[in-house]
Design an enzyme around this catalytic site. Structure first.
Site, short mmCIF file in Angstrom:
data_model
loop_
_atom_site.label_atom_id
_atom_site.label_comp_id
_atom_site.label_asym_id
_atom_site.label_seq_id
_atom_site.Cartn_x
_atom_site.Cartn_y
_atom_site.Cartn_z
N ASP A 12 1.72 4.67 10.49
CA ASP A 12 0.84 3.73 10.06
C ASP A 12 1.14 3.03 8.58
O ASP A 12 2.24 3.61 8.06
CB ASP A 12 -0.76 4.25 9.77
CG ASP A 12 -1.72 3.66 9.20
OD1 ASP A 12 -1.89 2.37 9.55
OD2 ASP A 12 -2.50 4.06 8.18
N SER A 13 0.51 2.19 8.05
CA SER A 13 1.02 1.52 6.70
C SER A 13 0.64 2.50 5.61
O SER A 13 1.26 2.67 4.49
CB SER A 13 -0.13 0.58 6.25
OG SER A 13 -1.37 0.73 6.40
N CYS A 75 -2.10 2.80 13.98
CA CYS A 75 -2.54 1.68 13.26
C CYS A 75 -3.17 0.58 14.19
O CYS A 75 -2.07 0.40 15.01
CB CYS A 75 -1.32 1.27 12.67
SG CYS A 75 -1.52 -0.33 11.55
N GLU A 153 -7.16 3.80 0.45
CA GLU A 153 -6.03 3.96 -0.44
C GLU A 153 -6.01 4.41 -1.84
O GLU A 153 -5.15 5.31 -2.28
CB GLU A 153 -4.96 2.98 -0.27
CG GLU A 153 -4.51 2.88 1.19
CD GLU A 153 -3.40 3.95 1.71
OE1 GLU A 153 -2.78 4.54 1.06
OE2 GLU A 153 -3.27 4.23 2.91
N CYS A 185 -9.81 0.21 12.68
CA CYS A 185 -8.66 0.62 11.45
C CYS A 185 -8.73 2.00 11.53
O CYS A 185 -9.77 2.42 11.21
CB CYS A 185 -9.12 -0.25 10.38
SG CYS A 185 -7.91 0.39 9.25
N HIS A 187 -7.98 3.62 9.05
CA HIS A 187 -8.34 4.07 7.51
C HIS A 187 -9.85 4.23 7.67
O HIS A 187 -10.18 5.27 6.93
CB HIS A 187 -7.84 2.93 6.70
CG HIS A 187 -6.67 2.98 6.15
ND1 HIS A 187 -5.55 2.51 6.65
CD2 HIS A 187 -6.29 3.53 5.04
CE1 HIS A 187 -4.51 2.79 6.01
NE2 HIS A 187 -4.75 3.24 4.81
N1 DGL Z 1 -4.74 1.70 9.30
C1 DGL Z 1 -4.18 0.27 9.58
C2 DGL Z 1 -4.90 -0.15 10.91
O1 DGL Z 1 -5.70 0.53 11.61
C3 DGL Z 1 -3.64 -0.59 8.73
C4 DGL Z 1 -4.63 -0.99 7.51
C5 DGL Z 1 -3.52 -1.76 6.72
O2 DGL Z 1 -2.65 -1.43 6.20
O3 DGL Z 1 -4.29 -2.82 6.36
O4 DGL Z 1 -5.15 -1.65 10.82
#
Ligand code: DGL
Length: 272
Positions: A12-13, A75, A153, A185, A187
């Site tokens: 993931d990011s 992600c 984050e 997402c 996150h």
């Molecule tokens: N967690 C990621 C997602 O599911 C990326 C969030 C991001 O870095 O913008 O899209």
């Protein structure tokens, strides 16, 4: 040919994919995990499709070089724009986090679906198109909710700012027309309880990490890739740019024993 006792690679990011990694570790306790958080390029959701494809391919090559027997794109942004691209270019089974959710929604027979995601995910219209196919006639309301990733984050998992942004996004959602909300997402499950607090009781919030983990258990089993040996589980966590938040959240999820390494894969010239 990859062996069934290699680790499952996830990326993931940043910290978001850890929600999926933890669910997989719980569902499949014999599996080792190798996780890569591309914190140097966070947020993915605000990058172009080409940039996300380039980052994702390099990360996959790195995970494979380190023994990954399969890769989960933990992600939604990368799953939305890079899945087909990666599938054509890498030589281990690769999975996105979107198909398990579409499959689950099909079983739930929703009357209306809300989708919250990054700009990359929402602009790709992948959810919209997949839902039109699998649940024709079911209205889908997608909303880009980009302020949530930086908050998470920064470890603002609760508190006034987070609450007011959630409320703002709920006002922007066609909340009266939906009975299921998808946190598209990885996150966002980190603030799922805050979102639930403001959500009407009749709306179901999908437990996305668990849905992905259950799907992965079946897929890996079908491919004969589940570890059958009693070997010690060995998780490894890497980031392209070390951050305190990543360390903190990864320890909440996986305990104090985890070793977090900074790995600048952008300097090397690996290829698969
Ligand atoms: N967690 C990621 C997602 O599911 C990326 C969030 C991001 O870095 O913008 O899209």
């Amino acid at each position: 040919m990859k062996t069934s006792n290699g680790p499952i690679g996830l990326f993931d990011s940043g910290v978001g994919g850890l929600t999926v990694a933890r669910a997989i570790a719980r569902k499949l306790p014999k599996e080792s995990i190798i996780y890569f958080g591309d914190t140097a390029h966070l947020p993915f959701g605000e990058k172009s499709s080409d940039a996300i494809k380039t980052f994702s391919l390099k990360i996959c090559q790195h995970l494979i070089k380190n023994g990954a027997k399969a890769i989960v794109i933990a992600c939604n942004s990368a799953s939305s724009v890079a899945f087909d691209y990666l599938q054509e270019r890498i030589n281990v089974p690769i999975f996105n986090v979107i198909d398990p959710l579409i499959d689950e929604l099909q079983k739930l027979k929703p009357k209306g679906i809300g989708v919250w995601g990054t700009h990359a995910t929402i602009n790709s219209q992948v959810y919209k198109h997949k839902l039109e196919k699998s649940l024709p006639g079911t209205p889908t309301y997608s909303l880009a909710t980009p302020l949530l990733v930086p908050l998470i984050e920064e470890n603002h998992l609760n508190g006034e700012i987070t609450e007011s942004i959630i409320q703002y996004y709920l006002q922007e959602s066609k909340i009266n027309n939906i009975d299921h909300l998808v946190l598209a997402c990885t996150h966002y499950p980190l603030i799922a309880s805050q979102i639930s607090k403001h959500l009407d009781m009749r709306i179901t919030l999908l437990r996305t990490p668990k849905i992905v983990a259950d799907w992965m258990a079946i897929e890996l089993d079908n491919l004969g890739l589940l570890n059958k040996e009693e070997s010690a589980v060995n998780h490894s966590f890497e980031v392209s740019d070390y951050t305190e938040t990543f360390k903190k959240i990864s320890r909440i999820f996986f305990g104090d024993g985890i070793i977090l390494q900074e790995q600048n894969i952008w300097k090397s010239t690996d290829s698969v």
